[in-house]
Write a protein that holds these residues in place. Sequence first.
Motif, PDB file in Angstrom:
ATOM      1  N   CYS A 196     -36.275  31.611 -48.618  1.00 12.59           N
ATOM      2  CA  CYS A 196     -35.099  30.824 -48.332  1.00 12.59           C
ATOM      3  C   CYS A 196     -34.207  30.618 -49.614  1.00 12.59           C
ATOM      4  O   CYS A 196     -34.796  30.885 -50.653  1.00 12.59           O
ATOM      5  N   ASP A 197     -33.099  30.561 -49.415  1.00  9.66           N
ATOM      6  CA  ASP A 197     -32.302  30.296 -50.708  1.00  9.66           C
ATOM      7  C   ASP A 197     -32.518  29.093 -51.437  1.00  9.66           C
ATOM      8  O   ASP A 197     -32.322  28.042 -50.409  1.00  9.66           O
ATOM      9  N   MET A 198     -32.997  28.910 -52.582  1.00 13.79           N
ATOM     10  CA  MET A 198     -33.381  27.923 -53.425  1.00 13.79           C
ATOM     11  C   MET A 198     -32.537  27.593 -54.543  1.00 13.79           C
ATOM     12  O   MET A 198     -33.074  26.929 -55.361  1.00 13.79           O
ATOM     13  N   SER A 199     -31.439  28.389 -54.490  1.00 17.52           N
ATOM     14  CA  SER A 199     -30.733  28.289 -55.714  1.00 17.52           C
ATOM     15  C   SER A 199     -29.911  26.868 -55.927  1.00 17.52           C
ATOM     16  O   SER A 199     -30.109  25.957 -54.832  1.00 17.52           O
ATOM     17  N   PRO A 200     -29.618  26.467 -57.378  1.00 15.51           N
ATOM     18  CA  PRO A 200     -29.219  25.327 -57.447  1.00 15.51           C
ATOM     19  C   PRO A 200     -27.749  24.851 -56.317  1.00 15.51           C
ATOM     20  O   PRO A 200     -27.561  23.721 -56.452  1.00 15.51           O
ATOM     21  N   ALA A 201     -27.025  26.006 -55.970  1.00 12.53           N
ATOM     22  CA  ALA A 201     -25.929  25.720 -55.203  1.00 12.53           C
ATOM     23  C   ALA A 201     -26.431  25.184 -53.962  1.00 12.53           C
ATOM     24  O   ALA A 201     -26.033  24.353 -53.349  1.00 12.53           O
ATOM     25  N   ALA A 202     -27.573  25.927 -53.434  1.00 13.50           N
ATOM     26  CA  ALA A 202     -28.153  25.302 -52.219  1.00 13.50           C
ATOM     27  C   ALA A 202     -28.799  23.962 -52.267  1.00 13.50           C
ATOM     28  O   ALA A 202     -28.572  23.284 -51.264  1.00 13.50           O
ATOM     29  N   VAL A 203     -29.408  23.593 -53.268  1.00 10.50           N
ATOM     30  CA  VAL A 203     -29.872  22.178 -53.512  1.00 10.50           C
ATOM     31  C   VAL A 203     -28.643  21.556 -53.423  1.00 10.50           C
ATOM     32  O   VAL A 203     -28.500  20.397 -52.773  1.00 10.50           O
ATOM     33  N   PHE A 224     -33.071  22.556 -60.374  1.00  9.23           N
ATOM     34  CA  PHE A 224     -33.758  23.816 -60.160  1.00  9.23           C
ATOM     35  C   PHE A 224     -34.983  23.578 -59.251  1.00  9.23           C
ATOM     36  O   PHE A 224     -35.636  22.442 -59.139  1.00  9.23           O
ATOM     37  N   ILE A 225     -35.244  24.574 -58.356  1.00  2.34           N
ATOM     38  CA  ILE A 225     -36.458  24.598 -57.627  1.00  2.34           C
ATOM     39  C   ILE A 225     -37.311  25.638 -58.168  1.00  2.34           C
ATOM     40  O   ILE A 225     -36.784  26.828 -57.957  1.00  2.34           O
ATOM     41  N   LEU A 226     -38.335  25.562 -58.580  1.00  2.00           N
ATOM     42  CA  LEU A 226     -39.110  26.695 -59.231  1.00  2.00           C
ATOM     43  C   LEU A 226     -40.262  27.299 -58.269  1.00  2.00           C
ATOM     44  O   LEU A 226     -40.912  26.516 -57.661  1.00  2.00           O
ATOM     45  N   LYS A 227     -40.440  28.539 -58.208  1.00  2.00           N
ATOM     46  CA  LYS A 227     -41.263  29.101 -57.327  1.00  2.00           C
ATOM     47  C   LYS A 227     -42.318  30.025 -58.086  1.00  2.00           C
ATOM     48  O   LYS A 227     -42.040  30.645 -59.171  1.00  2.00           O
ATOM     49  N   ASN A 228     -43.328  30.268 -57.454  1.00  3.23           N
ATOM     50  CA  ASN A 228     -44.321  31.182 -57.925  1.00  3.23           C
ATOM     51  C   ASN A 228     -44.406  32.477 -56.952  1.00  3.23           C
ATOM     52  O   ASN A 228     -44.543  32.005 -55.743  1.00  3.23           O
ATOM     53  N   LYS A 229     -44.773  33.586 -57.248  1.00  6.14           N
ATOM     54  CA  LYS A 229     -45.078  34.587 -56.319  1.00  6.14           C
ATOM     55  C   LYS A 229     -46.325  34.242 -55.457  1.00  6.14           C
ATOM     56  O   LYS A 229     -47.083  34.042 -56.119  1.00  6.14           O
ATOM     57  N   GLY A 230     -45.968  34.772 -54.148  1.00  2.11           N
ATOM     58  CA  GLY A 230     -47.091  34.559 -53.246  1.00  2.11           C
ATOM     59  C   GLY A 230     -47.752  33.223 -53.099  1.00  2.11           C
ATOM     60  O   GLY A 230     -48.790  32.861 -52.482  1.00  2.11           O
ATOM     61  N   SER A 231     -46.903  32.126 -53.406  1.00  3.24           N
ATOM     62  CA  SER A 231     -47.229  30.612 -53.081  1.00  3.24           C
ATOM     63  C   SER A 231     -46.294  29.896 -52.219  1.00  3.24           C
ATOM     64  O   SER A 231     -45.045  30.311 -52.406  1.00  3.24           O
TER      65      SER A 231
END
Length: 419
Positions: A196-203, A224-231
């Motif tokens: 899903c959209d986790m951009s600063p604008a969405a936040v 910021f919401i920071l993501k890791n691949k596959g997690s």
Amino acid sequence: MKRVYMYDVVVTGGGTAGVAAAVGASKAGAKTLLIERNPYLGGEATHSGVSAFCGFYSCGADPVRVVKGVGDLVLEEMKHLGVGTDDVISPSGNRNINFRPEYLKCALDNLMMREKADFFLHAYVIGAKKEGRNLQVLRCMDDEGEFEVKAACFVDASGDANLAHLSGAETIWGDREKQVQAATMPFRMSGVDTSCDMSPAAVEKAILKAKEEGIPHLTKEKGFILKNKGSDIVTVLLPSVLPTGLSAEELTRLETETRKQVLYYVQALKKYMHGMELGELSVIGPSIGFRETRKMKGRKTITAEDVLTRRKYEDGVARGGWKPEIHKDVNKMGTYLEVEKGSYFDIPLGALQSADIDNLYGAGRMVSADETAFAAVRVMGTCFATGHAAGVAAALQALYGAADVENVRAELKRQKALV
């Protein structure tokens, strides 16, 4: 009987700068000890859960690599552990390296032991003895009591200029108005649909809705919401506060205030952020993350002009690729000052040397810089570079009586750093 330890180089603080300093000093041939008060290494990367390295690359489009050396050794060790790291373009448009903090703790242990750099965890520096303009002895404490550490050279990588402060060296707090950048309490949530959209604008859209609905104790609206691949685990950088000091009283206020904010941010994100409806709070902190506290006054001071014009120095011992990123409002995202894409500036040796104590170096957030320049040098990628340089310089001074800049540069190049 009092315990006394003898070393060539002693580093205080085991964050990215401290690990780089200890490894660099040991690889240069110095008997080296690192002292860390936490139960593991990593500093803000592990103890505050900030799961992205900024500053390995220059900012903006067409990023170029500006940090290697010990920083590369850490990335390689993460790969050996089977988790690796992710090069990503962040929502701010800059190239970062995302990592998993729990694995980083083990990677740093492994690297320090492989490079034969000793380290004491659960140890506090409580005082310092000097003779003239030279530090000689650190007074330390652990659960068995006091002990002393003697060395020829020292590196302050504490993040808060604690060693410089205890030694009586001049330090600086914040800007001309004595204000420092906002501190943030990161937290992690699991069970998140990261597609899903986790951009600063969405936040921002979600947090503004939450504020309108009356959810209390929310400060920053966009972050910021920071993501890791596959997690399905994300790191959220939102709860913020402005520090005014480093006393136990003030630190207690900062920690409890931002932990309270975390609970209400979780409530707001679960209710209003698409993809986080089933998310669960997994980790707070465990410690608040500081961007700026005390700094060491150096023989040279990096200026805003140096950073913005990407100035090069003959005595440069590290490269900085980040642009000034300033966080002075707890309710807003940081402001960025733009620089030429694909460019970097040099960090001179004098900015890592105490103006008052001849055998004391500073690295990481200790680097001597004005307010705007500091907002560019404080990031963890650059901390690897300044720590590496400070450790090598301290080693050469301890072993040969002087840290000639050409010899420092030559040793850094031998250790595959970029200078």
